[in-house]
Design an enzyme around this catalytic site. Sequence first.
Site, PDB file in Angstrom:
ATOM      1  N   GLU A   1       0.882  -1.170   0.000  1.00 35.36           N
ATOM      2  CA  GLU A   1       0.000   0.000   0.000  1.00 35.36           C
ATOM      3  C   GLU A   1       0.917   1.216   0.000  1.00 35.36           C
ATOM      4  OE1 GLU A   1      -3.521   2.424   2.373  1.00 35.36           O
ATOM      5  OE2 GLU A   1      -2.444   0.835   3.439  1.00 35.36           O
TER       6      GLU A   1
ATOM      7  N   ASP B   1      -2.735  12.214  -3.030  1.00 38.45           N
ATOM      8  CA  ASP B   1      -2.898  13.608  -3.446  1.00 38.45           C
ATOM      9  C   ASP B   1      -2.930  13.628  -4.971  1.00 38.45           C
ATOM     10  OD1 ASP B   1      -2.541  16.307  -4.163  1.00 38.45           O
ATOM     11  OD2 ASP B   1      -1.311  16.708  -2.405  1.00 38.45           O
TER      12      ASP B   1
ATOM     13  N   ASP C   1     -11.052   9.644  -4.279  1.00 39.44           N
ATOM     14  CA  ASP C   1     -12.234  10.496  -4.354  1.00 39.44           C
ATOM     15  C   ASP C   1     -12.080  11.541  -5.452  1.00 39.44           C
ATOM     16  OD1 ASP C   1     -10.145  11.777  -2.732  1.00 39.44           O
ATOM     17  OD2 ASP C   1     -11.592  13.412  -2.585  1.00 39.44           O
TER      18      ASP C   1
END
Length: 222
Positions: free
Chosen positions: A50, A124, A160
């Site tokens: 990850e 980001d 998102d």
Amino acid sequence: MGSKNKLKRFKENETFKNVIQPTREEIQKGFSLKGRWREHFKNDHPIVLELGCGKGEYTVGLARKNKDKNFIGIDIKGARFWRGAKTALEENLPNVAFLRTQIELVDLLFGENEVSEIWITFPDPQIKYKRTKHRMTNKEFLSKYKKILNPAGTVNLKTDSEFMHGYTLGLLHGLGLEVIYANHDVYKNEGSPKEVLEIQTFYENQYLEKGKPITYVKFKVN
């Protein structure tokens, strides 16, 4: 987070057996675990990363569900992944490790074909053009992932950011790379993998409370 709290967490990380904190110089000279991560875990199970793991929710969440795989969360912010490392120790999860370093060094941390899967969770998006080189799915990063992933290896991007989702899909199509699955709103559209729906990060919960759609792409770089 106060500086005293950060310092406390940094000191605790130094005592955690599942936290590895090499210097940049050590990595560039030849990282001792490169190509030898199975010796660290003492098994031959697949290795899953990850990248930019934050608090380590995905690293720990996936490890709980997949005892036959090893999971490594990578982030430069040790005070942040302290929570995941501590949870993994409290729950006695031997298939979890955290690595404190810069993501751009990932191809110096793992050997060729050593990694089976990569997760990039809520990075980001680096929307400004001059920040393109920092986007974690740009061409340079994709080439680094290709070096360490085995031929069947996959990359998962959960974000998102509709910009990041679209940018990544456009780049993948332009490079002729295989997109296995793509969804621009995983909680409204059927068919998303369980691990995408069942594990939620701290930031993801905040985005969902605001009604922001969560996107997901699974793809190959080989």
